[in-house]
Design a protein around this motif. Structure first.
Motif, mmCIF file in Angstrom:
data_model
loop_
_atom_site.group_PDB
_atom_site.id
_atom_site.type_symbol
_atom_site.label_atom_id
_atom_site.label_comp_id
_atom_site.label_asym_id
_atom_site.label_seq_id
_atom_site.Cartn_x
_atom_site.Cartn_y
_atom_site.Cartn_z
ATOM 1 N N ALA A 1 35.620 95.990 -21.206
ATOM 2 C CA ALA A 1 34.296 95.452 -20.972
ATOM 3 C C ALA A 1 33.741 94.372 -22.300
ATOM 4 N N ARG B 1 32.643 90.741 -22.529
ATOM 5 C CA ARG B 1 31.422 90.435 -22.924
ATOM 6 C C ARG B 1 31.690 89.072 -23.781
ATOM 7 N N ALA C 1 31.972 98.010 -14.182
ATOM 8 C CA ALA C 1 30.769 96.987 -13.821
ATOM 9 C C ALA C 1 29.519 97.769 -14.204
ATOM 10 N N PHE D 1 29.205 97.285 -17.960
ATOM 11 C CA PHE D 1 28.988 95.767 -18.482
ATOM 12 C C PHE D 1 27.453 95.436 -18.128
ATOM 13 N N GLU E 1 23.033 89.249 -19.005
ATOM 14 C CA GLU E 1 24.239 89.083 -18.272
ATOM 15 C C GLU E 1 23.987 89.466 -16.652
ATOM 16 N N PHE F 1 29.343 90.896 -12.930
ATOM 17 C CA PHE F 1 30.566 91.074 -13.268
ATOM 18 C C PHE F 1 31.232 91.054 -12.255
ATOM 19 N N LEU G 1 39.063 89.909 -14.372
ATOM 20 C CA LEU G 1 37.763 90.113 -14.487
ATOM 21 C C LEU G 1 36.999 89.236 -15.324
ATOM 22 N N SER H 1 32.792 87.432 -16.528
ATOM 23 C CA SER H 1 31.371 87.215 -16.624
ATOM 24 C C SER H 1 30.676 86.288 -15.645
ATOM 25 N N THR I 1 32.176 90.402 -6.249
ATOM 26 C CA THR I 1 31.428 90.674 -7.761
ATOM 27 C C THR I 1 30.238 91.645 -7.574
#
Length: 291
Positions: free
Chosen positions: A17, A21, A89, A92, A135, A138, A186, A188, A210
């Motif tokens: 994660a 990021r 998820a 994150f 954010e 994910f 994966l 962002s 997502t």
């Protein structure tokens, strides 16, 4: 050229994660077995073959995008609820919400001859109104076929989540998510990315699933894509993830127009279909946030 970090399902979730990021993306190799890949292909191929190409350069004239996957594929339900992905998820997105929700389910099938998709950030779906420090999503891209440099493997710009909006990526700052079938990318909502050019003689097929903050409008309308008469048979945790519940106190409650007294905080398919709710779905539950 920049490269994406690669992990296995046994790798530490927080480490993965954190890489997503900072870098904006990472690959988990061999995340599902080939039996599940084959089941997904068998269940989805009839729908993929019936889907028309895109209407503009962004969606891709030689690219098909097939949605409503929870309603159409039992195996996709497994993918949506993959334990490690759901856990990551939540890690994150957890700093910005007390509940995540399913944002989008879509097969993206890039056909031979499709050019590159314009590079973009998915967070712009909300019009640029979300503060940069939040954010919003994910994302996962599951490979049903091998993703290669030649067949349109997703292009991504590692490190771009923190860039100024006006900055453009140089060629040596871009990479492609090359990975075998059964692996997952994966990434962002803030990373710069886009579909690649398919110069091969076969389709590149991936499943884009997502997750987003529970208080945002989702890209795919889950209540229309998977209406109550279908959702009534889903696992309760999956129905909850799709929005058949409250996202927070006073967000998403349901008042029955047929006369059931008071609003309820768990928007179960049974309630929407007019079935008698159990005690945990009564209006008294509105006094506390939904679990």
């Amino acid at each position: 050229m920049a490269e994406l970090a690669r992990f296995t399902l046994d790798s530490d979730e927080e480490e993965i994660a954190e890489v997503v990021r900072i870098d904006g993306g990472a690959i988990i190799e061999d995340a599902i077995d080939l039996d599940l890949v084959e089941r997904l292909e068998a269940e989805l191929r009839p729908w993929i073959d019936r889907t028309p190409g895109g209407l503009d350069n962004f969606s891709g004239h030689n690219t098909t995008r097939t949605g409503a996957l929870v309603a159409r594929s039992h195996s996709c339900r497994e993918l949506v609820m993959q334990r490690k992905i759901i856990s990551m998820a939540n890690r994150f997105l957890g700093p910005y919400t007390n509940k995540i929700q399913l944002h989008l389910t879509q097969v993206i099938n890039i056909k031979t001859g499709q050019g590159t998709q314009p590079l973009h950030r998915d967070r712009l779906a909300w019009g640029g109104y979300i503060p940069d420090q939040i954010e919003p999503q994910f994302n996962t891209m599951w490979a049903l076929t091998d993703f290669t440099d030649e067949n349109g493997g997703t292009r991504i710009v590692p490190g771009s989540p923190g860039w100024d909006p006006e900055r453009r990526a140089a060629d040596d700052e871009k990479t492609q998510a090359t990975m075998g079938a059964g692996s997952v990318l994966l990434y962002s909502g803030s990373v710069i990315h886009g579909g690649g050019e398919n110069r091969s003689d076969a389709d590149r097929t991936g499943i884009n699933i997502t997750y987003t903050l529970g208080w945002l409008r989702t890209e795919e309308n889950q209540f229309l894509s998977c209406p109550p008469d279908v959702a009534k048979d889903l696992d309760p945790d999956l129905a909850d993830l799709m929005g058949y519940s409250m996202g927070n106190y006073a967000l998403g409650y349901y008042s029955d127009p047929s006369g059931m007294p008071g609003p309820v905080d768990l928007l179960t398919p049974e309630i929407v279909l007019g079935r008698k709710p159990g005690s945990k779905h009564s209006n008294s539950a509105l006094l506390t946030p939904a679990e």
